[in-house]
Motif scaffolding. Structure first.
Motif, PDB file in Angstrom:
ATOM      1  N   GLY A  29     -23.814   2.926  19.256  1.00 36.60           N
ATOM      2  CA  GLY A  29     -23.150   4.204  19.179  1.00 36.60           C
ATOM      3  C   GLY A  29     -23.052   4.743  17.762  1.00 36.60           C
ATOM      4  O   GLY A  29     -22.087   5.412  17.413  1.00 36.60           O
ATOM      5  N   VAL A  30     -24.050   4.474  16.898  1.00 40.82           N
ATOM      6  CA  VAL A  30     -24.028   4.975  15.530  1.00 40.82           C
ATOM      7  C   VAL A  30     -24.883   6.230  15.448  1.00 40.82           C
ATOM      8  O   VAL A  30     -25.698   6.504  16.332  1.00 40.82           O
ATOM      9  N   PRO A  31     -24.706   7.051  14.391  1.00 41.58           N
ATOM     10  CA  PRO A  31     -25.492   8.273  14.281  1.00 41.58           C
ATOM     11  C   PRO A  31     -26.978   7.994  14.114  1.00 41.58           C
ATOM     12  O   PRO A  31     -27.377   7.000  13.526  1.00 41.58           O
ATOM     13  N   SER A  39     -24.455   8.117  21.916  1.00 42.40           N
ATOM     14  CA  SER A  39     -23.415   7.414  22.638  1.00 42.40           C
ATOM     15  C   SER A  39     -23.984   6.178  23.300  1.00 42.40           C
ATOM     16  O   SER A  39     -25.107   6.185  23.805  1.00 42.40           O
ATOM     17  N   ALA A  40     -23.180   5.114  23.314  1.00 45.81           N
ATOM     18  CA  ALA A  40     -23.609   3.868  23.930  1.00 45.81           C
ATOM     19  C   ALA A  40     -23.143   3.743  25.368  1.00 45.81           C
ATOM     20  O   ALA A  40     -23.518   2.804  26.050  1.00 45.81           O
ATOM     21  N   ASP A  41     -22.324   4.691  25.849  1.00 46.53           N
ATOM     22  CA  ASP A  41     -21.840   4.553  27.215  1.00 46.53           C
ATOM     23  C   ASP A  41     -22.904   5.009  28.207  1.00 46.53           C
ATOM     24  O   ASP A  41     -23.930   5.568  27.837  1.00 46.53           O
ATOM     25  N   ALA A  42     -22.641   4.791  29.477  1.00 43.61           N
ATOM     26  CA  ALA A  42     -23.661   5.032  30.492  1.00 43.61           C
ATOM     27  C   ALA A  42     -24.055   6.491  30.592  1.00 43.61           C
ATOM     28  O   ALA A  42     -25.188   6.806  30.962  1.00 43.61           O
ATOM     29  N   CYS A  43     -23.145   7.413  30.253  1.00 44.63           N
ATOM     30  CA  CYS A  43     -23.444   8.840  30.354  1.00 44.63           C
ATOM     31  C   CYS A  43     -24.135   9.386  29.113  1.00 44.63           C
ATOM     32  O   CYS A  43     -24.568  10.541  29.113  1.00 44.63           O
ATOM     33  N   ARG A  44     -24.223   8.589  28.048  1.00 41.02           N
ATOM     34  CA  ARG A  44     -24.849   9.018  26.798  1.00 41.02           C
ATOM     35  C   ARG A  44     -24.251  10.335  26.310  1.00 41.02           C
ATOM     36  O   ARG A  44     -24.962  11.223  25.818  1.00 41.02           O
ATOM     37  N   THR A  45     -22.948  10.484  26.486  1.00 37.89           N
ATOM     38  CA  THR A  45     -22.283  11.721  26.117  1.00 37.89           C
ATOM     39  C   THR A  45     -22.313  11.898  24.606  1.00 37.89           C
ATOM     40  O   THR A  45     -21.846  11.048  23.865  1.00 37.89           O
ATOM     41  N   ALA A  46     -22.873  13.018  24.155  1.00 43.54           N
ATOM     42  CA  ALA A  46     -22.987  13.277  22.725  1.00 43.54           C
ATOM     43  C   ALA A  46     -22.152  14.479  22.301  1.00 43.54           C
ATOM     44  O   ALA A  46     -22.269  14.947  21.189  1.00 43.54           O
ATOM     45  N   SER A  47     -21.314  15.001  23.188  1.00 40.37           N
ATOM     46  CA  SER A  47     -20.470  16.130  22.845  1.00 40.37           C
ATOM     47  C   SER A  47     -19.045  15.832  23.306  1.00 40.37           C
ATOM     48  O   SER A  47     -18.779  14.798  23.918  1.00 40.37           O
ATOM     49  N   THR A  48     -18.153  16.766  23.019  1.00 40.77           N
ATOM     50  CA  THR A  48     -16.756  16.570  23.380  1.00 40.77           C
ATOM     51  C   THR A  48     -16.426  17.199  24.729  1.00 40.77           C
ATOM     52  O   THR A  48     -15.283  17.108  25.179  1.00 40.77           O
ATOM     53  N   LYS A 252     -18.799   4.934  21.089  1.00 32.79           N
ATOM     54  CA  LYS A 252     -19.113   3.635  20.476  1.00 32.79           C
ATOM     55  C   LYS A 252     -18.463   2.515  21.270  1.00 32.79           C
ATOM     56  O   LYS A 252     -17.265   2.573  21.565  1.00 32.79           O
ATOM     57  N   GLN A 253     -19.242   1.497  21.602  1.00 37.03           N
ATOM     58  CA  GLN A 253     -18.667   0.350  22.300  1.00 37.03           C
ATOM     59  C   GLN A 253     -17.813  -0.453  21.333  1.00 37.03           C
ATOM     60  O   GLN A 253     -18.266  -0.873  20.273  1.00 37.03           O
ATOM     61  N   ILE A 254     -16.544  -0.666  21.713  1.00 36.14           N
ATOM     62  CA  ILE A 254     -15.637  -1.436  20.851  1.00 36.14           C
ATOM     63  C   ILE A 254     -15.466  -2.858  21.339  1.00 36.14           C
ATOM     64  O   ILE A 254     -14.925  -3.701  20.620  1.00 36.14           O
ATOM     65  N   GLY A 255     -15.912  -3.158  22.567  1.00 37.08           N
ATOM     66  CA  GLY A 255     -15.779  -4.515  23.061  1.00 37.08           C
ATOM     67  C   GLY A 255     -16.258  -4.635  24.497  1.00 37.08           C
ATOM     68  O   GLY A 255     -16.434  -3.636  25.201  1.00 37.08           O
ATOM     69  N   SER A 256     -16.489  -5.872  24.910  1.00 35.16           N
ATOM     70  CA  SER A 256     -16.849  -6.158  26.298  1.00 35.16           C
ATOM     71  C   SER A 256     -16.338  -7.548  26.639  1.00 35.16           C
ATOM     72  O   SER A 256     -16.094  -8.369  25.750  1.00 35.16           O
ATOM     73  N   ASP A 257     -16.168  -7.803  27.935  1.00 35.37           N
ATOM     74  CA  ASP A 257     -15.644  -9.091  28.367  1.00 35.37           C
ATOM     75  C   ASP A 257     -16.266  -9.454  29.703  1.00 35.37           C
ATOM     76  O   ASP A 257     -16.559  -8.573  30.526  1.00 35.37           O
ATOM     77  N   THR A 258     -16.464 -10.741  29.897  1.00 39.52           N
ATOM     78  CA  THR A 258     -16.999 -11.248  31.160  1.00 39.52           C
ATOM     79  C   THR A 258     -16.104 -12.319  31.775  1.00 39.52           C
ATOM     80  O   THR A 258     -16.437 -12.856  32.828  1.00 39.52           O
TER      81      THR A 258
END
Length: 302
Positions: A29-31, A39-48, A252-258
């Motif tokens: 999720g870096v520029p 964006s690193a999320d599934a929607c690849r949202t790049a706007s607000t 930006k992904q800040i964390g994940s857990d399994t």
């Protein structure tokens, strides 16, 4: 569908590094080099703006930007109907808001009260939750909590989008800002039940927020710092899939857990209440969180 590597002679070595860097940008999720957000999320949202449509394995079931009808204070009332089920409703609401939203009923104790804090709260959606335009004309859901001047309990608020109550897995996103911080107020938006709990965003409104994952069946929680300041606009997202939960702030992904990830239906609770740590809310004080859009998704193919 799996990812298969192309034969090496089809890809010049000079392309390997740039492609690798592009992949890292998407994952982290870096520029990009041109300055555009990734964006690193599934929607690849790049706007607000509120995302619309399905995203990868997620299909959208909630898309609310609060730009329609206004909902004045007093409307989120008489909410003790089929409580905590997908059939729950607030009789004081009308139209699409009655169809789409529920709130914890007046009189339910919040977490601080349950834990015996000196300053706790009681849910009062009828005088804490409203919908209408802000100063810019943009529609928002306002969560304005307060403590009465006589020193009584904090009036807390927890609202739930009905379409994702009692649902296993999904993606849950919102754009939020605390427009009036004060000591003693917090959010802990969560999925919980049967010994499982995922909290994001969680934190006192006069501080920052983070994500917390409590494994089903017990064990130490995991903690992922999110943002230092609630008073800036942030887009927050949780992606919950079989065996994994991931957390995002502004793409930006800040964390994940399994570990011990829930596999049963749970409800998404936009819970706002009196603080569990630090000083309690002062008599006569108030604080406000604005939500400019909410988007939620079921998991899997339709």
């Amino acid at each position: 569908m799996g990812l298969h590597a192309a034969p090496r002679h089809h890809r010049p070595r000079s392309l390997l590094l740039p492609l690798g860097l592009m992949l890292c940008a998407v994952l982290l999720g870096v520029p990009r080099a041109d300055g555009a957000p990734v964006s690193a999320d599934a929607c690849r949202t790049a706007s607000t703006t509120m995302p619309r449509g399905d995203c990868g394995p997620f299909w959208q079931v909630v898309a609310e930007n609060f730009n329609g009808d206004s909902v004045p204070l007093g409307s989120f009332s008489d909410c003790d109907h089929d409580a905590e089920t997908s059939g729950a409703y607030c009789a004081g609401l009308t139209g699409s808001y009655r169809d789409n939203w529920w709130a914890y009923p007046t009189g339910w104790p919040d977490t601080a009260t349950d834990r015996g804090r000196d300053v706790g709260g009681v849910y009062h959606p009828e005088d804490t939750v409203s919908v209408g335009p802000d100063a810019s004309g943009d529609g928002v859901m306002r969560i304005r909590m307060f403590r009465p001047a006589d020193g009584g309990p904090v009036h807390s608020a927890a609202v739930l989008p009905r379409a994702v109550m009692d649902m296993a897995y999904g993606k849950f996103s919102a754009r939020i800002r605390v427009v009036k911080p004060a000591t003693g107020y917090k959010s802990a938006w969560l999925h919980y039940g049967d010994g499982c709990e995922t909290d994001f965003p969680e934190g006192n409104w006069d501080d920052g927020f983070a994500a917390f994952q409590h494994p089903c069946g017990g064990g130490d929680q995991d903690y992922f710092p999110g943002a230092d300041d609630w008073t800036q606009w942030h887009t927050v997202s949780t992606e919950w899939t079989p065996g994994q939960v991931r957390f995002f702030v502004d793409g930006k992904q800040i964390g994940s857990d399994t570990r011990g990830v829930a596999d049963q239906p749970l409800s998404w609770v936009l819970q706002n209440e009196s603080a569990l740590e630090g000083p309690g809310a002062a008599p006569g004080s108030s604080a406000e969180l604005d939500i400019t859009w909410v988007a939620a998704y079921a998991y899997g193919w339709k």
